[in-house]
Motif scaffolding. Structure first.
Motif, PDB file in Angstrom:
ATOM      1  N   ALA A 216     -26.807  -3.912  12.848  1.00 38.13           N
ATOM      2  CA  ALA A 216     -27.148  -2.945  13.889  1.00 38.13           C
ATOM      3  C   ALA A 216     -26.961  -1.547  13.448  1.00 38.13           C
ATOM      4  O   ALA A 216     -27.658  -0.664  13.986  1.00 38.13           O
ATOM      5  N   ALA A 217     -26.267  -1.345  12.345  1.00 34.60           N
ATOM      6  CA  ALA A 217     -25.820   0.403  12.076  1.00 34.60           C
ATOM      7  C   ALA A 217     -27.288   0.765  11.698  1.00 34.60           C
ATOM      8  O   ALA A 217     -27.110   2.333  11.888  1.00 34.60           O
ATOM      9  N   ILE A 218     -28.027   0.322  11.332  1.00 37.37           N
ATOM     10  CA  ILE A 218     -29.159   1.053  10.936  1.00 37.37           C
ATOM     11  C   ILE A 218     -30.024   1.665  12.197  1.00 37.37           C
ATOM     12  O   ILE A 218     -31.038   2.383  12.211  1.00 37.37           O
ATOM     13  N   TYR A 219     -29.843   1.062  13.397  1.00 34.67           N
ATOM     14  CA  TYR A 219     -30.068   1.709  14.705  1.00 34.67           C
ATOM     15  C   TYR A 219     -29.126   2.941  15.015  1.00 34.67           C
ATOM     16  O   TYR A 219     -29.371   3.328  16.294  1.00 34.67           O
ATOM     17  N   ARG A 222     -27.942   3.794  18.989  1.00 36.37           N
ATOM     18  CA  ARG A 222     -28.237   2.853  19.898  1.00 36.37           C
ATOM     19  C   ARG A 222     -27.937   1.587  19.959  1.00 36.37           C
ATOM     20  O   ARG A 222     -28.490   0.302  20.391  1.00 36.37           O
ATOM     21  N   GLY A 223     -27.115   1.176  18.806  1.00 39.02           N
ATOM     22  CA  GLY A 223     -26.630  -0.080  18.504  1.00 39.02           C
ATOM     23  C   GLY A 223     -25.552  -0.840  18.734  1.00 39.02           C
ATOM     24  O   GLY A 223     -25.245  -1.915  18.335  1.00 39.02           O
ATOM     25  N   ALA A 224     -24.703   0.042  19.527  1.00 40.60           N
ATOM     26  CA  ALA A 224     -23.361  -0.371  19.990  1.00 40.60           C
ATOM     27  C   ALA A 224     -23.279  -1.951  20.993  1.00 40.60           C
ATOM     28  O   ALA A 224     -22.509  -2.651  20.606  1.00 40.60           O
ATOM     29  N   SER A 225     -24.322  -1.970  21.385  1.00 41.56           N
ATOM     30  CA  SER A 225     -24.244  -3.204  22.416  1.00 41.56           C
ATOM     31  C   SER A 225     -25.289  -4.238  21.678  1.00 41.56           C
ATOM     32  O   SER A 225     -25.507  -5.118  22.353  1.00 41.56           O
ATOM     33  N   GLY A 226     -25.760  -4.098  20.393  1.00 36.47           N
ATOM     34  CA  GLY A 226     -26.240  -5.067  19.819  1.00 36.47           C
ATOM     35  C   GLY A 226     -27.995  -4.724  19.832  1.00 36.47           C
ATOM     36  O   GLY A 226     -28.313  -3.811  20.540  1.00 36.47           O
ATOM     37  N   VAL A 227     -28.851  -5.547  19.169  1.00 32.64           N
ATOM     38  CA  VAL A 227     -30.280  -5.297  19.106  1.00 32.64           C
ATOM     39  C   VAL A 227     -30.840  -6.542  19.245  1.00 32.64           C
ATOM     40  O   VAL A 227     -30.655  -7.576  18.633  1.00 32.64           O
ATOM     41  N   ILE A 228     -31.999  -6.538  20.072  1.00 32.76           N
ATOM     42  CA  ILE A 228     -32.683  -7.520  20.068  1.00 32.76           C
ATOM     43  C   ILE A 228     -34.247  -7.040  19.752  1.00 32.76           C
ATOM     44  O   ILE A 228     -34.861  -6.380  20.281  1.00 32.76           O
ATOM     45  N   LEU A 229     -34.812  -8.020  18.746  1.00 31.27           N
ATOM     46  CA  LEU A 229     -36.008  -7.617  18.240  1.00 31.27           C
ATOM     47  C   LEU A 229     -37.068  -8.638  18.551  1.00 31.27           C
ATOM     48  O   LEU A 229     -37.062  -9.899  18.180  1.00 31.27           O
ATOM     49  N   ILE A 230     -38.162  -8.326  19.274  1.00 29.52           N
ATOM     50  CA  ILE A 230     -39.427  -9.220  19.509  1.00 29.52           C
ATOM     51  C   ILE A 230     -40.478  -9.124  18.850  1.00 29.52           C
ATOM     52  O   ILE A 230     -41.021  -7.787  18.752  1.00 29.52           O
ATOM     53  N   TYR A 620     -19.025  -5.339   7.754  1.00 28.68           N
ATOM     54  CA  TYR A 620     -18.178  -3.977   8.302  1.00 28.68           C
ATOM     55  C   TYR A 620     -19.301  -3.270   8.610  1.00 28.68           C
ATOM     56  O   TYR A 620     -20.144  -2.918   7.973  1.00 28.68           O
ATOM     57  N   GLY A 621     -19.200  -2.714  10.041  1.00 30.38           N
ATOM     58  CA  GLY A 621     -20.051  -1.664  10.203  1.00 30.38           C
ATOM     59  C   GLY A 621     -19.803  -0.677  11.653  1.00 30.38           C
ATOM     60  O   GLY A 621     -18.695  -1.033  12.088  1.00 30.38           O
ATOM     61  N   VAL A 622     -20.238   0.451  11.618  1.00 32.93           N
ATOM     62  CA  VAL A 622     -20.173   1.370  12.812  1.00 32.93           C
ATOM     63  C   VAL A 622     -21.471   1.575  13.342  1.00 32.93           C
ATOM     64  O   VAL A 622     -22.348   1.986  12.849  1.00 32.93           O
ATOM     65  N   THR A 623     -21.349   1.563  14.945  1.00 30.63           N
ATOM     66  CA  THR A 623     -22.582   1.845  15.642  1.00 30.63           C
ATOM     67  C   THR A 623     -22.178   2.806  16.799  1.00 30.63           C
ATOM     68  O   THR A 623     -20.895   3.007  16.750  1.00 30.63           O
ATOM     69  N   GLY A 624     -23.247   3.305  17.459  1.00 29.87           N
ATOM     70  CA  GLY A 624     -22.794   4.401  18.520  1.00 29.87           C
ATOM     71  C   GLY A 624     -23.253   3.957  19.688  1.00 29.87           C
ATOM     72  O   GLY A 624     -24.284   3.020  19.811  1.00 29.87           O
ATOM     73  N   ASN A 625     -23.230   4.918  20.745  1.00 29.53           N
ATOM     74  CA  ASN A 625     -23.706   4.648  22.054  1.00 29.53           C
ATOM     75  C   ASN A 625     -24.113   6.107  22.630  1.00 29.53           C
ATOM     76  O   ASN A 625     -23.125   6.939  22.534  1.00 29.53           O
ATOM     77  N   LEU A 626     -25.221   6.399  23.328  1.00 30.64           N
ATOM     78  CA  LEU A 626     -25.684   7.583  23.823  1.00 30.64           C
ATOM     79  C   LEU A 626     -25.035   7.772  25.150  1.00 30.64           C
ATOM     80  O   LEU A 626     -24.786   6.691  25.901  1.00 30.64           O
ATOM     81  N   LEU A 664     -18.494  16.837  23.328  1.00 33.07           N
ATOM     82  CA  LEU A 664     -19.075  15.419  23.876  1.00 33.07           C
ATOM     83  C   LEU A 664     -19.841  15.123  22.574  1.00 33.07           C
ATOM     84  O   LEU A 664     -20.880  15.596  22.256  1.00 33.07           O
ATOM     85  N   GLN A 665     -19.538  13.845  22.307  1.00 34.48           N
ATOM     86  CA  GLN A 665     -19.971  13.281  20.968  1.00 34.48           C
ATOM     87  C   GLN A 665     -20.501  11.522  21.286  1.00 34.48           C
ATOM     88  O   GLN A 665     -20.209  11.271  22.744  1.00 34.48           O
ATOM     89  N   TRP A 666     -21.089  11.068  20.565  1.00 29.20           N
ATOM     90  CA  TRP A 666     -21.241   9.677  20.558  1.00 29.20           C
ATOM     91  C   TRP A 666     -20.247   8.749  20.542  1.00 29.20           C
ATOM     92  O   TRP A 666     -19.063   8.850  20.042  1.00 29.20           O
ATOM     93  N   GLU A 667     -20.300   7.631  21.629  1.00 29.19           N
ATOM     94  CA  GLU A 667     -19.293   6.375  21.320  1.00 29.19           C
ATOM     95  C   GLU A 667     -19.304   5.795  20.067  1.00 29.19           C
ATOM     96  O   GLU A 667     -20.535   5.820  19.305  1.00 29.19           O
ATOM     97  N   THR A 668     -18.100   5.435  19.569  1.00 29.74           N
ATOM     98  CA  THR A 668     -18.071   4.588  18.222  1.00 29.74           C
ATOM     99  C   THR A 668     -17.816   3.372  18.358  1.00 29.74           C
ATOM    100  O   THR A 668     -16.679   3.086  19.087  1.00 29.74           O
ATOM    101  N   LYS A 669     -18.389   2.391  17.890  1.00 30.50           N
ATOM    102  CA  LYS A 669     -17.945   0.951  17.676  1.00 30.50           C
ATOM    103  C   LYS A 669     -17.838   0.407  16.246  1.00 30.50           C
ATOM    104  O   LYS A 669     -18.732   0.535  15.646  1.00 30.50           O
ATOM    105  N   GLN A 670     -16.781   0.154  16.033  1.00 27.27           N
ATOM    106  CA  GLN A 670     -16.407  -0.223  14.719  1.00 27.27           C
ATOM    107  C   GLN A 670     -16.291  -1.725  14.695  1.00 27.27           C
ATOM    108  O   GLN A 670     -15.454  -2.271  15.460  1.00 27.27           O
ATOM    109  N   ASP A 671     -16.818  -2.712  13.873  1.00 22.81           N
ATOM    110  CA  ASP A 671     -17.190  -4.166  13.904  1.00 22.81           C
ATOM    111  C   ASP A 671     -16.642  -4.705  12.704  1.00 22.81           C
ATOM    112  O   ASP A 671     -17.342  -4.321  11.601  1.00 22.81           O
TER     113      ASP A 671
END
Length: 993
Positions: A216-219, A222-230, A620-626, A664-671
């Motif tokens: 999800a890092a490529i998003y 917006r990818g910290a909570s995962g991505v669903i592709l339809i 391993y990856g890093v994603t963010g949250n707005l 104020l910055q993005w939330e960071t999720k390291q996975d």
């Protein structure tokens, strides 16, 4: 009811007509035979499916010597060969003898959708799950996310009750944020943030889930909570197939209430109040029955698709008319979709167009109706002719606290919503040289939601207070416009055993949201409902008459991916995105989000008996949250209660209500995660095992800050840290295909080890390390909070005092209490008695087919969570009785004379096992002709049974507290207004021409 009966007859007659009308169609026949072998070993294959390419119900299987032979219509131009563990082939019929070799690895060559492209299954090195159309849940499906409910390990999809207009709560691998972006990013045909309800479930061909940050890092942000592709269905070219096909389907669903609350019966109420007959009114009314009814819903789907070597298209129109079991609830929706692909310049240039439009009308019932139906007097009639009741429209009413007729609440209100959505995308791709492609993609999404509310002049209860014979009306509109431009280049190359791809792109996205609402009261007549606000004559007490707003956000991103495949056994994927957002503070506009994952298939290099694939992978990856809203980093002023005298007059004063925060910055999720993909017994058994651990830091939350030094008492800050970990397991087994019988079973399991709050305090705020949520409220429990969030402990802790006994004076006693007084307890006496989040969940699906018949069912279980039964807490002791009734729990506390008192007896384990879906059908064998290709008739049921010890209306997980702005830090509260859960049965037919 007559209209629904006609709909049922239409379904039956359409199916009967198609069957009878095609029974006599015959064509010239021919005989085809041959042998099917393994391309690598040369061995013959037993049990290979050989069917007509355009009609898979027409075919045979290979025998013990790998031979096949069958007779088919002369109009069949191609054959389809498929076998578990092998890549399928479509071969044109050029002679009467066709020998075929199949290549091993069907599972490995299947394509899954990942961010900005696709990958073969064998090359996937991240935690990605893919569900195809043939594996979707069946039956009464009105929301696309229901198609995969329970199908993906680690993906929780829950909706307490069966309100047709309510959204599902979606949670992937636990909680990753305190804010509003707790759900995965939805991407439909490449459009991120698309509206889920802009698509009809029948138009979806696959749903892919990016679970971990390496994928999800490529998003980026917006990818910290995962991505669903339809991915939606498109026209598909099949050699020998029709260039033009028509698909039609229709269904009728009958739905009833599955569970009701355990309230006092009329007899029990009369016995418990026999000393006070003042409030005995002589009737025997089941208020749940009065506000509910069996419902009938219908769907119609029509799709036209066609394709040749250069053009493919699919046009679909879908209509749904869904009726809720609670009076006044339901929706109807008309959806249209166009997918078009045009190839030119010898297939070097490709244009893809997708366009959809949705019109949706929703009808709502006030949730308070469910609340008051629980406690309304069972001896009262629905209507009465006494003066007080006549004053309020003839419905039985009394002037008493927390006592309103639930039928009147529904019938004297008018609440609805009209929603319009347009979504489209245009993509052009040009292959400059072999393997090198450049593309441009533009998309837009437009939503307009219009809501209307009106409460009659004769309504004693309104959402704005007790009735005043004035009428209350409100209208609200919300507009959303989002458009995006993406420029992308890609290159793929194979050198000897090494294959690699490179991808890079630029993304620009701008979203504008605006809205307006106005409110009025004091109308001469109810005739105009909410459509004549200008005729209101009174101001609303202590409330604004109107409001409007507008905001705009811009997101710019640069993204890249590199993948390598060496010898189809060693794989590497690198993802990177750099995002800049207008929602962040001036000092932190940009963030970097990398991802790396790799895998090796041990079975490629080590011969292990019966093992076809054994791929170890890690990433391993890093994603963010707005932030949840724009402008939260800005200083905000609002009107204060003060005025100042200037130039001879008093001027309204303004005061700061929110501090600015340029940092104020993005939330960071390291996975970090590790996984194993396996396949054994010629790919008849496949599955995966995953372990993950993630840390979310710099979480965005609004805090109290000291004044001074700050000018305002509130400020949005990056504070707090969450940790998640868990194990996921999935397995699927397919029997060897035969002409007679096929069985597929699948099981997935997810264990959520922990969702722990690591940190939430900071010297800047001086806040305590413990937060309290879940206030129970009126009547009787104001200030009583049931959820504790503290550093070092899991999220979702339900706390309560421990009930001990009721003494001879009817006083309840609890553990603890100040100075030994066990009748009075404080928060210091609360202990953890449960958790609102589950420990694990699993789903088990089975599909059986025999000749033209099929049967499938899906069981889902959620274990380890508890629920606060708020109805029992408020209405579970005799003291609440009088004019109103109460819960059946009163019978267990008949001696209690005080209360209501919240305690551990109101917290219940809510484990459940549910038969979510069950379906049986028959595919009629239609001989090849120019008119009808296939006919399927099916009957399905949903929520056929639920095994649980929970006494409330639905044991489903409450991931948020709906009474606290959907607060994700307060899961586990079963509030009083939960919509009823339902059981449904669906009869349907689908025809392909």
């Amino acid at each position: 009811m007559n209209n629904h009966l006609r709909s049922l007859l239409k379904v039956g007659f359409i199916g009967l007509f198609m069957v009878l009308g095609t029974a006599g169609l015959f064509a010239q026949e021919k005989k085809v035979s041959g042998v099917v072998k393994d391309s690598e070993t040369g061995e013959t294959l037993i049990g290979v499916n050989v069917t007509a390419a355009t009609d898979k119900s027409m075919g045979t299987v290979t025998d013990i010597d790998g031979k096949y032979s069958f007779t088919l219509p002369d109009t069949v131009k191609a054959l389809n060969f498929s076998f578990v563990g092998y890549a399928p082939q479509v071969i044109e019929i050029t002679s009467n003898v066709i020998n075929v070799t199949l290549s091993p690895g069907q599972q490995l060559t299947e394509v899954v959708v990942v961010g900005y492209g696709t990958q073969k299954t064998r090359e996937v090195t991240s935690a990605v799950s893919s569900v195809k159309a043939e594996d979707f849940n069946q039956g009464n499906i009105s929301d696309p996310i229901q198609l995969i409910q329970g199908k993906v390990a680690g993906l929780s999809i829950a909706k307490p009750g069966s309100d047709p207009n309510a959204d599902f709560n979606i949670r992937l691998r636990g909680l990753s944020t305190f804010g509003s972006n707790t759900e995965p990013l939805i991407v439909i045909d490449g459009i991120p943030g698309a509206n889920m309800k802009s698509i009809d479930p029948s138009d979806i061909v696959s749903i892919d889930v990016l679970k971990d940050a390496s994928a999800a890092a490529i998003y980026g942000t917006r990818g910290a909570s995962g991505v669903i592709l339809i991915t939606t269905k498109k026209g598909e070219y099949v050699p020998g197939g029709k260039a033009f096909n028509v698909e039609f389907g229709t269904s009728l669903t009958y739905e009833t209430v599955a569970r009701q609350l355990n309230v006092l019966s009329t007899d029990d109420y009369l016995k418990l109040t026999e000393d006070d007959t003042t409030n005995h009114y002589g009737s025997n009314t089941d208020w749940f029955d009065e506000i509910t009814k069996p419902s009938l819903s219908e769907t119609y789907n029509l799709a036209i698709n066609g394709a040749d070597e250069n053009t493919s298209y699919r046009v679909a129109v879908n209509y749904r008319d869904v009726d809720g079991v609670v009076m006044g609830t339901g929706f109807n929706q008309l959806n249209g979709r166009l997918n078009l692909t045009q190839r030119a310049l010898e297939d070097k240039l490709t244009f893809d167009v997708n366009l959809s439009s949705t019109l949706r009308n929703e009808d709502y019932a006030p949730s308070e109706a469910m609340q008051y139906a629980t406690i309304f007097n069972p001896t009262a009639p629905v209507k009465a002719d006494d003066p007080f009741s006549e004053e309020w429209g003839g419905y039985f009413q009394r002037s008493a606290f927390y006592f309103y007729n639930p039928v009147a609440i529904i019938e004297q209100s008018d609440l609805d919503g009209k929603k319009y959505n347009i979504q489209g995308g245009l993509k052009g791709t040009y292959e400059i040289i072999k393997g090198l492609k450049a593309s441009a993609f533009y998309s837009l999404t437009m939503n307009n939601d219009l809501y209307g509310t009106y409460w009659s002049k004769n309504a004693l209860y309104t959402a704005f207070g007790t009735g005043s014979h004035e009428g209350f009306a409100k209208m609200e509109t919300r507009d959303y416009f989002n458009h995006m431009l993406e420029l992308q280049g890609s290159y793929e190359k194979t050198i000897d055993k090494l294959s690699f791809t490179l991808l890079g792109g630029y993304s620009w996205q701008e979203a504008t949201t605006q809205g307006f609402w106005a409110f009025g009261k004091g109308f001469l007549s109810d005739d105009f409902s909410y459509n004549d606000l200008g005729s209101s004559s009174g101001e609303v007490d202590n409330a604004d008459q109107m409001d409007s707003w507008k905001n705009k956000t811009t997101l710019i991103g640069f993204y890249a991916r590199a993948t390598a495949n060496y010898d189809n056994g060693v794989f590497l994927t690198l993802n990177f995105r750099r995002d800049g957002s207008s929602m962040f503070g001036e000092n932190n506009k940009w963030g970097n989000f990398p991802g790396i994952s790799a895998g090796v298939d041990i079975a490629k290099y080590v011969a292990i008996p019966y093992v076809d694939r054994l791929k170890f992978r890690g990433g391993y990856g890093v994603t963010g949250n707005l932030p949840p809203d724009p402008y939260l980093s800005k200083l905000l002023y609002n009107a204060s209660d003060a005025y100042f005298f200037y130039n001879g007059e008093y001027i309204q004063a303004f005061e700061p209500t929110r501090n600015n925060n340029p940092d104020l910055q993005w939330e960071t999720k390291q996975d970090i995660g590790f996984g194993l993909d396996y396949a054994i017994l010629d790919y008849r058994i496949t599955g995966s095992i995953d372990y993950y651990q993630s840390t979310s830091s710099d979480l965005i939350l609004e805090y109290d800050v000291p004044v001074p030094p700050y000018p305002a008492p509130r400020m949005w800050l990056n504070l707090g840290e969450l940790k998640n970990s868990g194990i996921e397991f999935a397995i699927q087994y397919r029997t060897l295909p035969s002409r007679e019988f096929l069985w597929t079973t699948e099981l997935n399991f997810a264990n959520f080890f922990d969702t722990k709050l690591v940190e939430i305090t900071d010297t800047l705020t001086g806040n305590e390390s413990t937060l309290w949520f879940g206030q129970l409220g009126d009547p009787g429990l104001i200030g009583k909070e049931s959820i504790m969030v503290e550093e070092g402990s899991p999220i979702g802790q339900i706390v309560a005092p421990i009930y001990m006994y009721t003494d001879t004076n009817g006083i309840m006693h609890f553990k603890g209490g100040a100075n030994g007084d066990t009748t009075r307890v404080s928060k210091a006496d609360y202990v953890v008695v449960g958790n609102g989040l589950p420990d694990f969940q699993f789903g088990w699906g089975n599909t059986f087919s025999y000749k033209g018949f099929y049967l499938n069912f899906f069981l889902r279980a959620v274990i380890g969570h508890s629920l606060v039964n708020v109805n029992n807490a408020k209405f579970g002791v005799p003291v609440v009785l009088g004019i109103q009734s109460g819960m059946e729990q009163i019978l267990d506390f008949q001696d209690a004379s005080n209360g209501p008192e919240y305690s551990n007896v109101h917290v219940e384990k809510a484990d459940f096992l549910r038969l979510d879906n069950w379906s049986v059908g028959y595919n009629f064998k239609i001989k090849e002709n120019d008119y009808v290709k296939s006919v399927k008739l099916y009957f399905s049921g949903q929520n056929l049974f639920t095994i649980t010890n929970y006494s409330g209306v639905d044991p489903e997980v409450r991931y948020v507290d709906t009474w606290d702005n959907d607060n994700p830090l307060a899961p586990g509260l079963d509030r009083q207004n939960t919509y009823f859960s339902t059981r449904s049965f669906t009869l349907g037919v689908s025809v392909v021409f």
